[in-house]
Design a protein around this motif. Structure first.
Motif, PDB file in Angstrom:
ATOM      1  N   VAL A  70      -6.578 -11.385  67.718  1.00 48.96           N
ATOM      2  CA  VAL A  70      -5.603 -11.807  68.729  1.00 48.96           C
ATOM      3  C   VAL A  70      -5.918 -13.246  69.131  1.00 48.96           C
ATOM      4  O   VAL A  70      -7.071 -13.584  69.403  1.00 48.96           O
ATOM      5  N   CYS A  71      -4.896 -14.077  69.154  1.00 52.22           N
ATOM      6  CA  CYS A  71      -5.137 -15.500  69.381  1.00 52.22           C
ATOM      7  C   CYS A  71      -3.914 -16.155  70.006  1.00 52.22           C
ATOM      8  O   CYS A  71      -2.782 -15.883  69.604  1.00 52.22           O
ATOM      9  N   THR A  72      -4.164 -17.009  70.989  1.00 52.01           N
ATOM     10  CA  THR A  72      -3.056 -17.702  71.651  1.00 52.01           C
ATOM     11  C   THR A  72      -2.664 -19.001  70.937  1.00 52.01           C
ATOM     12  O   THR A  72      -1.625 -19.574  71.237  1.00 52.01           O
ATOM     13  N   ALA A  73      -3.524 -19.472  70.029  1.00 47.48           N
ATOM     14  CA  ALA A  73      -3.200 -20.718  69.329  1.00 47.48           C
ATOM     15  C   ALA A  73      -2.138 -20.450  68.261  1.00 47.48           C
ATOM     16  O   ALA A  73      -1.878 -19.302  67.883  1.00 47.48           O
ATOM     17  N   ARG A  74      -1.548 -21.523  67.784  1.00 44.26           N
ATOM     18  CA  ARG A  74      -0.517 -21.396  66.745  1.00 44.26           C
ATOM     19  C   ARG A  74      -0.825 -22.377  65.618  1.00 44.26           C
ATOM     20  O   ARG A  74      -0.057 -23.310  65.366  1.00 44.26           O
ATOM     21  N   CYS A  75      -1.940 -22.149  64.974  1.00 48.52           N
ATOM     22  CA  CYS A  75      -2.315 -23.037  63.868  1.00 48.52           C
ATOM     23  C   CYS A  75      -1.371 -22.770  62.694  1.00 48.52           C
ATOM     24  O   CYS A  75      -1.187 -21.614  62.281  1.00 48.52           O
ATOM     25  N   THR A  76      -0.815 -23.830  62.148  1.00 50.60           N
ATOM     26  CA  THR A  76       0.207 -23.650  61.120  1.00 50.60           C
ATOM     27  C   THR A  76      -0.375 -23.316  59.755  1.00 50.60           C
ATOM     28  O   THR A  76       0.364 -23.037  58.831  1.00 50.60           O
ATOM     29  N   PHE A  77      -1.703 -23.348  59.647  1.00 48.75           N
ATOM     30  CA  PHE A  77      -2.336 -22.981  58.377  1.00 48.75           C
ATOM     31  C   PHE A  77      -2.898 -21.566  58.424  1.00 48.75           C
ATOM     32  O   PHE A  77      -3.573 -21.133  57.501  1.00 48.75           O
ATOM     33  N   CYS A  78      -2.656 -20.846  59.521  1.00 50.16           N
ATOM     34  CA  CYS A  78      -3.350 -19.577  59.756  1.00 50.16           C
ATOM     35  C   CYS A  78      -2.454 -18.388  59.458  1.00 50.16           C
ATOM     36  O   CYS A  78      -1.343 -18.291  59.986  1.00 50.16           O
ATOM     37  N   ALA A  79      -2.967 -17.467  58.650  1.00 51.02           N
ATOM     38  CA  ALA A  79      -2.260 -16.218  58.381  1.00 51.02           C
ATOM     39  C   ALA A  79      -3.005 -15.036  58.993  1.00 51.02           C
ATOM     40  O   ALA A  79      -2.658 -13.890  58.759  1.00 51.02           O
ATOM     41  N   PHE A  80      -4.029 -15.341  59.766  1.00 48.46           N
ATOM     42  CA  PHE A  80      -4.914 -14.300  60.295  1.00 48.46           C
ATOM     43  C   PHE A  80      -4.521 -13.853  61.700  1.00 48.46           C
ATOM     44  O   PHE A  80      -4.579 -12.682  62.030  1.00 48.46           O
ATOM     45  N   LYS A  81      -4.075 -14.770  62.515  1.00 49.57           N
ATOM     46  CA  LYS A  81      -3.890 -14.479  63.937  1.00 49.57           C
ATOM     47  C   LYS A  81      -2.753 -13.493  64.200  1.00 49.57           C
ATOM     48  O   LYS A  81      -1.791 -13.382  63.433  1.00 49.57           O
ATOM     49  N   ARG A  82      -2.903 -12.773  65.309  1.00 51.73           N
ATOM     50  CA  ARG A  82      -1.827 -11.926  65.810  1.00 51.73           C
ATOM     51  C   ARG A  82      -1.641 -12.246  67.288  1.00 51.73           C
ATOM     52  O   ARG A  82      -2.569 -12.654  67.966  1.00 51.73           O
ATOM     53  N   GLY A 116     -13.680 -14.954  66.196  1.00 46.34           N
ATOM     54  CA  GLY A 116     -12.412 -14.302  66.445  1.00 46.34           C
ATOM     55  C   GLY A 116     -11.364 -15.307  66.848  1.00 46.34           C
ATOM     56  O   GLY A 116     -11.604 -16.516  66.830  1.00 46.34           O
ATOM     57  N   GLY A 117     -10.219 -14.792  67.221  1.00 43.78           N
ATOM     58  CA  GLY A 117      -9.172 -15.671  67.724  1.00 43.78           C
ATOM     59  C   GLY A 117      -9.464 -16.067  69.161  1.00 43.78           C
ATOM     60  O   GLY A 117     -10.470 -15.662  69.758  1.00 43.78           O
ATOM     61  N   MET A 118      -8.579 -16.871  69.718  1.00 49.38           N
ATOM     62  CA  MET A 118      -8.694 -17.261  71.134  1.00 49.38           C
ATOM     63  C   MET A 118      -7.982 -16.188  71.943  1.00 49.38           C
ATOM     64  O   MET A 118      -6.819 -16.323  72.304  1.00 49.38           O
ATOM     65  N   GLY A 217      -2.251 -25.700  70.172  1.00 49.22           N
ATOM     66  CA  GLY A 217      -2.808 -24.803  71.178  1.00 49.22           C
ATOM     67  C   GLY A 217      -4.292 -24.560  71.038  1.00 49.22           C
ATOM     68  O   GLY A 217      -4.884 -23.855  71.849  1.00 49.22           O
ATOM     69  N   LYS A 218      -4.909 -25.107  70.009  1.00 49.18           N
ATOM     70  CA  LYS A 218      -6.346 -24.872  69.887  1.00 49.18           C
ATOM     71  C   LYS A 218      -7.103 -26.088  70.394  1.00 49.18           C
ATOM     72  O   LYS A 218      -6.515 -27.080  70.798  1.00 49.18           O
ATOM     73  N   ALA A 219      -8.423 -25.993  70.378  1.00 45.90           N
ATOM     74  CA  ALA A 219      -9.255 -27.066  70.912  1.00 45.90           C
ATOM     75  C   ALA A 219      -8.877 -28.415  70.317  1.00 45.90           C
ATOM     76  O   ALA A 219      -8.748 -28.551  69.097  1.00 45.90           O
TER      77      ALA A 219
HETATM   78  S1  SF4 Z   1      -7.244 -17.496  64.658  1.00 45.09           S
HETATM   79 FE1  SF4 Z   1      -8.138 -19.579  64.565  1.00 45.09          FE
HETATM   80  S2  SF4 Z   1      -7.027 -20.596  62.916  1.00 45.09           S
HETATM   81 FE2  SF4 Z   1      -5.814 -18.774  63.510  1.00 45.09          FE
HETATM   82  S3  SF4 Z   1      -4.328 -19.485  65.069  1.00 45.09           S
HETATM   83 FE3  SF4 Z   1      -6.166 -18.779  66.154  1.00 45.09          FE
HETATM   84  S4  SF4 Z   1      -7.458 -20.619  66.442  1.00 45.09           S
HETATM   85 FE4  SF4 Z   1      -5.921 -21.078  64.848  1.00 45.09          FE
END
Ligand code: SF4
Length: 479
Positions: A70-82, A116-118, A217-219
């Motif tokens: 679970v993550c609040t960021a929206r990294c455009t290279f990420c397929a992992f976050k929910r 983990g995610g943020m 949204g990430k650091a």
């Molecule tokens: S899990 Fe990591 S890479 Fe993926 S959206 Fe969140 S901060 Fe970005």
């Protein structure tokens, strides 16, 4: 005089290799554009041999444990976050976490990479209890955990006496002195609970004109570097990373390494108790990611790559990289097209990183994304470490290619490259030198049972004792 001789003389490469001179930003760019790949490898390897000797190359046995997706960021290279409301959003319970660590210990593992995610729903007490419980059951396991984005999210949401909170992803609204004081308090609490070191995840590319399109949204780069600076002051060693081969210009990669080298200089000059120990870079993996859906630059094209054009304008001072509108107006195509990195490109960047990051101890080879054979080749291009025997990987595998190698194969790759393999700990101390007939690779009589396996996209643990039901990748074992 050959072209290489002229370049080497102009950049004082002999002195760089001997550790008596430094490459400048402009030197590194010139190396990238002018040096033949073979010469880059030769020079980078000479640096690795000066620092690490000519005999031994290392690896670590660890396990990636992603405690939440679970993550609040929206990294455009990420397929992992929910987001958190999907069926496959998760936060691992203690029983699952400890089972994973027990499996690691059973194969001789010494470290977990805990990331983990943020996740805005996890209070700081969750992290402290997780660390304390792990240390109670597995005191011998090194916890390499929580990269700067997770710490940054804690600065936003953690409820700590005397400090304000913000909405998730909004820690930047805090005054800088408050931000730093709260971050320091968080790091101290995590260290007291058992955190042993901080990995360099979330580095990607620091330059703001790239980062605002890739790491929404990430650091920020400033927060990322501040977390690490505070870690070094408090005695927590860290690592650093770079993910390249997407929208960035070549100069952005050099700028990224320049900021890391400067930060390491600061840690050394202040004699802080900890510092960056290693650097590893890898190419962007595009599957299942928004960034990966952008059109791809044709490297045969006569048109320059838009990311290079913007980077050159930014570093020449013609465009303010912090000003989105100015960047968009100057080079409208920048950020809208990707230039993926080939194996050749990967080796070129790794070699330059070894030459440029003269204050970093170790450069790691990224076989996880590049595959075993290019990972092995990395040992001739400045890398002194093959990274981890990886039982599990979830983040990069969600975006496409990852590989999973057992200890026997990793030892074989190192030996096949002409070195003695050695298992190391997090600080690069050798734990086991494999120079006898009882070495993991030398005990193998049937290599067909030790083929590298593709990681399943859900990252089924890739334990060497499990039957191989996945399609083996092509890996020739030369015995
Ligand atoms: S899990 Fe990591 S890479 Fe993926 S959206 Fe969140 S901060 Fe970005």
């Amino acid at each position: 005089m050959t072209r290489t001789d002229t370049l080497a003389q102009a950049l004082n490469i002999d002195a760089v290799v001997e550790g008596k001179a430094r490459l400048s930003f402009a030197d590194a760019l010139r190396l990238y554009h002018e040096a033949p790949l073979h010469d880059l490898g030769r020079w980078a390897n000479a640096v690795a041999e000066r620092i690490h000797g000519t005999e031994v190359r290392t690896y670590v046995i660890d396990r990636n444990i992603n405690y939440t997706n679970v993550c609040t960021a929206r990294c455009t290279f990420c397929a992992f976050k929910r987001r958190g409301d999907e069926d496959d959003a998760y936060t691992l319970d203690r029983e699952t976490l400890h089972r994973k660590i027990a499996e690691l210990v059973a194969i001789g593992g010494t470290q977990i990479l805990l990331q983990g995610g943020m996740n805005p729903d996890l209070p700081i007490e969750f992290y402290e209890e997780m660390l304390r419980a792990m240390k109670a059951d597995f005191p011998q396991v090194h916890i390499h955990g929580f990269s700067p984005p997770e710490i940054t999210e804690l600065v936003a949401i953690a409820e700590i006496d005397g400090f304000p909170t913000t909405a998730p992803r909004r820690s930047g609204e805090l005054p800088q002195d408050v931000w730093e004081a709260k971050c320091e308090a968080i790091i101290k609490r995590l260290m007291a609970a058992g955190l042993d070191s901080l990995p360099g995840g979330g580095g990607e590319i620091f330059a703001d004109h790239v980062r605002r399109r890739t790491g929404q949204g990430k650091a920020s780069a400033e927060h990322w570097l501040t977390v690490m600076r505070l870690c070094h002051k408090l005695g927590l060693h860290t690592s650093a990373t770079m993910m390249f081969g997407h929208i960035e210009g070549i100069a952005d990669r050099i700028d990224h390494m320049q900021r890391l080298r400067d930060a390491q200089d600061q840690a050394i000059n202040h004699n802080w108790p900890a510092r960056y120990v290693s650097f590893i870079s890898w190419p962007f993996q595009r599957e299942n990611t928004p960034l990966g859906r952008l059109p791809e630059y044709d490297v045969e094209s006569d048109e320059p790559f838009a990311g290079d054009v913007l980077a050159e304008k930014v570093y020449a001072g013609e465009v303010d990289g912090m000003a989105k509108a100015a960047c968009d107006a100057a080079v409208p195509e920048a950020g809208k097209i990707v230039r993926r990195a080939s194996a050749n490109e990967y080796l070129r960047m790794q070699a330059i990183s070894r030459l440029f990051l003269d204050n970093f101890h170790s450069i790691g080879s990224s076989w996880v994304t590049m595959g075993p054979k290019i990972g092995q080749m990395g040992l001739y291009f400045g890398a002194s470490d093959m990274g981890s025997v990886m039982m599990e990987e979830n983040v990069v595998s969600a975006a496409g290619t990852t590989y999973c190698l057992n200890e026997e194969v990793l030892c074989h790759l190192i030996r096949d490259a002409g070195y003695t393999p050695a298992q190391r700990d997090n600080r690069y101390n050798v734990i086991k030198l494999h120079n006898t007939n009882t070495a993991p690779d030398r005990k193998v009589t049937d290599w067909s049972q030790h083929r590298a396996k593709k990681l399943h996209i859900e990252s089924t643990p890739c334990d060497s004792n499990e039957p191989d039901n996945n399609t083996p990748i092509t890996l020739t074992i030369n015995r």
